[in-house]
Design an enzyme around this catalytic site. Structure first.
Site, PDB file in Angstrom:
ATOM      1  N   SER A   8       0.823  -1.220   0.000  1.00  0.00           N
ATOM      2  CA  SER A   8       0.000   0.000   0.000  1.00  0.00           C
ATOM      3  C   SER A   8       0.850   1.259   0.000  1.00  0.00           C
ATOM      4  CB  SER A   8      -0.921   0.003   1.227  1.00  0.00           C
ATOM      5  OG  SER A   8      -0.161  -0.150   2.405  1.00  0.00           O
ATOM      6  N   ASN A  28      -1.827  -2.727  13.557  1.00  0.00           N
ATOM      7  CA  ASN A  28      -3.273  -2.452  13.549  1.00  0.00           C
ATOM      8  C   ASN A  28      -3.618  -1.191  14.342  1.00  0.00           C
ATOM      9  OD1 ASN A  28      -3.303  -4.776  12.128  1.00  0.00           O
ATOM     10  ND2 ASN A  28      -4.251  -6.039  13.722  1.00  0.00           N
ATOM     11  N   THR A  52     -37.523  29.647  -9.680  1.00  0.00           N
ATOM     12  CA  THR A  52     -37.946  28.295  -9.315  1.00  0.00           C
ATOM     13  C   THR A  52     -38.174  27.589 -10.636  1.00  0.00           C
ATOM     14  OG1 THR A  52     -40.300  28.783  -9.261  1.00  0.00           O
ATOM     15  CG2 THR A  52     -39.112  29.116  -7.213  1.00  0.00           C
ATOM     16  N   HIS A  53     -37.896  26.313 -10.693  1.00  0.00           N
ATOM     17  CA  HIS A  53     -37.969  25.536 -11.950  1.00  0.00           C
ATOM     18  C   HIS A  53     -37.088  26.164 -13.030  1.00  0.00           C
ATOM     19  CE1 HIS A  53     -41.592  23.555 -10.204  1.00  0.00           C
ATOM     20  NE2 HIS A  53     -41.792  24.754  -9.721  1.00  0.00           N
ATOM     21  N   SER A  97     -11.583  27.063 -27.030  1.00  0.00           N
ATOM     22  CA  SER A  97     -11.833  25.845 -27.784  1.00  0.00           C
ATOM     23  C   SER A  97     -10.763  25.705 -28.850  1.00  0.00           C
ATOM     24  CB  SER A  97     -13.212  25.932 -28.441  1.00  0.00           C
ATOM     25  OG  SER A  97     -13.270  25.084 -29.566  1.00  0.00           O
ATOM     26  N   LYS A 149     -15.098  30.719 -28.382  1.00  0.00           N
ATOM     27  CA  LYS A 149     -15.486  30.068 -27.132  1.00  0.00           C
ATOM     28  C   LYS A 149     -14.654  30.518 -25.928  1.00  0.00           C
ATOM     29  CE  LYS A 149     -18.058  27.111 -26.477  1.00  0.00           C
ATOM     30  NZ  LYS A 149     -18.018  25.685 -26.810  1.00  0.00           N
ATOM     31  N   ASN A 202     -14.760  28.764 -22.326  1.00  0.00           N
ATOM     32  CA  ASN A 202     -15.432  27.702 -21.578  1.00  0.00           C
ATOM     33  C   ASN A 202     -15.116  27.782 -20.077  1.00  0.00           C
ATOM     34  OD1 ASN A 202     -16.402  26.664 -24.013  1.00  0.00           O
ATOM     35  ND2 ASN A 202     -14.535  25.453 -24.311  1.00  0.00           N
ATOM     36  N   GLU A 246     -16.882  23.706 -14.386  1.00  0.00           N
ATOM     37  CA  GLU A 246     -17.426  22.420 -14.848  1.00  0.00           C
ATOM     38  C   GLU A 246     -16.748  21.251 -14.151  1.00  0.00           C
ATOM     39  OE1 GLU A 246     -18.272  22.255 -19.345  1.00  0.00           O
ATOM     40  OE2 GLU A 246     -16.877  23.910 -19.106  1.00  0.00           O
ATOM     41  N   TYR A 285      -9.256  -6.513  12.796  1.00  0.00           N
ATOM     42  CA  TYR A 285      -8.600  -6.012  11.589  1.00  0.00           C
ATOM     43  C   TYR A 285      -8.676  -7.043  10.468  1.00  0.00           C
ATOM     44  CZ  TYR A 285      -5.250  -4.282   8.233  1.00  0.00           C
ATOM     45  OH  TYR A 285      -4.678  -3.842   7.065  1.00  0.00           O
ATOM     46  N   GLN A 338      -7.144  -1.884   4.471  1.00  0.00           N
ATOM     47  CA  GLN A 338      -6.078  -1.135   3.802  1.00  0.00           C
ATOM     48  C   GLN A 338      -6.635  -0.273   2.662  1.00  0.00           C
ATOM     49  OE1 GLN A 338      -1.985  -2.730   3.332  1.00  0.00           O
ATOM     50  NE2 GLN A 338      -2.563  -2.931   1.182  1.00  0.00           N
TER      51      GLN A 338
HETATM   52  N1  ARG Z   1      -0.991  -1.354   5.486  1.00  0.00           N
HETATM   53  C1  ARG Z   1      -1.938  -1.817   6.448  1.00  0.00           C
HETATM   54  C2  ARG Z   1      -3.240  -0.999   6.349  1.00  0.00           C
HETATM   55  O1  ARG Z   1      -3.185   0.057   5.819  1.00  0.00           O
HETATM   56  C3  ARG Z   1      -1.394  -1.646   7.823  1.00  0.00           C
HETATM   57  C4  ARG Z   1      -1.970  -2.565   8.828  1.00  0.00           C
HETATM   58  C5  ARG Z   1      -1.543  -3.925   8.520  1.00  0.00           C
HETATM   59  N2  ARG Z   1      -1.864  -4.840   9.544  1.00  0.00           N
HETATM   60  C6  ARG Z   1      -1.818  -6.151   9.330  1.00  0.00           C
HETATM   61  N3  ARG Z   1      -2.128  -6.883  10.317  1.00  0.00           N
HETATM   62  N4  ARG Z   1      -1.530  -6.629   8.167  1.00  0.00           N
HETATM   63  O2  ARG Z   1      -4.274  -1.404   6.767  1.00  0.00           O
END
Ligand code: ARG
Length: 469
Positions: A25, A112, A157-158, A279, A285, A287, A292, A319, A324
């Site tokens: 991650s 955790n 309105t509308h 554009s 144009k 824009n 938007e 957990y 993650q």
């Molecule tokens: N990268 C994990 C998360 O964001 C950290 C916690 C991981 N804990 C574990 N028991 N694998 O959730």
């Protein structure tokens, strides 16, 4: 050991490289660098306090963590997928920096409760940043509302012209919306600010973790009471996304009005060049891309809420790796909203409101038809009949290319006589004052109306609120 993993002790086989990349991650949670370092420093001080680390060890660890922070801030390319996430990247780099003492840091802690801590600190930071950005946009809207508190425009309105209002009144509606967003951010802050560290993996710790000390050191308002809930709870992130979704909905409404108003059909506003694009094919144009795109961010921001709600659905305690997935939607919503709020503030600040064009549209749209009906009521006609007379007057004026102001009094009297059997209702010249647009606005006596005194009252109210929110 599985490729030198911090958790590799019981493994003999290697991780499939695809599984390793899938599991990692770090690409996302490197956004928690500052929080993880702050959490680890506080944790190390706590460990010293309860006698797990010596003072020298703690100092080594703290100095090492600060070095690691600088290293990753300067060289984010040094984050490695092999070290999976922000926590292990930092711990790994710390040990490389200071040697085996670094391996003591994870005593009395699990990833955790560590990740729960980091994420709460991150959401606390983003909650405050969003609030500041909302207040800034409110201040700009208030300034514009004050400057235009006497400029007439059609109220709709509308999307049909309905009644005369002032531009200041219209803009204040967005201040009102944003004030609720800020109130929601304030209201949920204490629930984010509940300190989870010291919960361990799920069941608490066999150490006398000084959680009060951690709470104070890290600036939390309270301690998360239940260890298993503390490591599984992501309500605060969902609340953040829900509040963010409402805020985004408000921004999308304002963006939509800016887009409509900047069209030639309305011509109520000229957005600054800085927020428009041309554009590639149509030279004329201009824009309103930024507005938007602010409107267009709504899908992903609502999506982020649904994303996390669904991830949490039916997740067993405590957990699970599913959790993650919690960071990406929150990081994205915070980033998009902060940009959108800042840009919206700049766009409103620099926009030129075409008050002449707005005034012409009020004149042209029979917006005083309700005032005419109210005048007839004051002369004794029941409202339903007054409504009918006014409607007929509009029809006749429209046929003849006139405004209600230009329709002769005899026409009004004839219409009254036609609709009412009583024949007792006499109209007089006061009719024209009653349907004068500025007069109509000034006569709105109810609290919160478009009348200048009420707008003044609301301006003061929201200005005071800005000081206290
Ligand atoms: N990268 C994990 C998360 O964001 C950290 C916690 C991981 N804990 C574990 N028991 N694998 O959730």
């Amino acid at each position: 050991m599985a490729g030198g993993k911090l958790w590799g002790g019981r493994f003999t086989g290697q991780t499939d490289p695809l599984a390793e990349a899938f599991n990692a991650s770090i690409e996302v949670d490197q956004a928690l660098l500052e929080e993880d370092i702050a959490g680890s420093i506080a944790h190390s001080r706590m460990l010293e306090k309860i006698g797990v680390l010596s003072s020298e060890e703690q100092q080594l660890i703290e100095a090492g963590l600060l070095k690691v922070k600088v290293k990753f801030l300067e060289h984010p390319e040094q984050f490695s997928i092999a070290q999976e996430d922000i926590h292990m990247n930092i711990e790994h780099a710390l040990t490389a920096e200071i040697g085996d003492v670094g391996k003591k840091l994870h005593t009395a802690r699990s990833r955790n409760d560590q990740v729960a801590l980091d994420f709460r600190l991150y959401v606390m930071k983003q909650n405050k940043a969003l609030k500041e950005a909302c207040l800034q946009l409110m201040a700009v809207l208030l300034e514009k509302a004050e400057a235009h508190s006497n400029d007439l425009m059609p109220g709709y309105t509308h999307l049909q012209r309905a009644q005369p209002i002032t531009l200041g009144f219209h803009l204040l509606a967005y201040v009102a919306m944003l004030s609720r967003d800020v109130a929601r951010l304030n209201e949920q802050y204490p629930r984010i600010s509940s300190m989870p560290l010291g919960s361990g993996a799920l069941a608490g710790l066999p150490y006398p973790s000084d959680r009060e000390f951690l709470k104070e050191t890290l600036g939390f308002e309270s301690i998360a009471l239940h260890a298993m809930d503390a490591v599984s709870d992501r309500d605060y992130a969902i609340e953040f996304l829900a509040t963010g979704s409402l805020l985004q909905m408000h921004l999308s409404r304002l963006a939509e009005e800016l887009i409509l108003w900047s069209s030639s059909e309305f011509g109520f506003i000229k957005l600054h060049d800085a927020y428009c694009t041309g554009s590639s094919i149509m030279p004329q144009k201009r824009n309103p891309d930024v507005a938007e795109l602010i409107r267009g961010k709504t899908g992903r921001i609502y999506g982020n809420l649904l994303n996390l709600l669904t991830t949490l659905k039916a997740l067993p305690l405590a957990y699970n790796k599913d959790l993650q997935e919690d960071k990406e939607p929150v990081i994205d919503t915070a980033k998009q909203l902060l940009n959108a709020l800042e840009l919206m503030a700049r766009m409103v600040e620099t926009a030129e409101f075409q008050t002449k064009k707005m005034a012409q549209s009020v004149e042209a749209g029979f917006l005083n038809a309700t005032d005419l009906a109210d005048y007839l009521v004051s002369k004794g006609l029941p409202f339903r009949q007054a409504h009918e007379v006014s409607g007929k007057a509009v029809g006749q004026a429209e046929c003849e290319g006139l405004t209600l102001m230009e329709l002769p009094l005899e026409v009004y009297q004839a219409l009254v006589n036609e609709v009412s059997n009583a024949q007792t209702v006499q109209v007089d010249d006061n009719l024209y004052q009653a349907i004068d647009l500025a007069y109509s606005i000034s006569q709105k006596k109810s609290r919160g109306s478009t009348a200048p005194e009420e707008v003044q009252h609301m301006l003061t109210h929201y200005k005071n609120m800005l000081q206290t929110l």
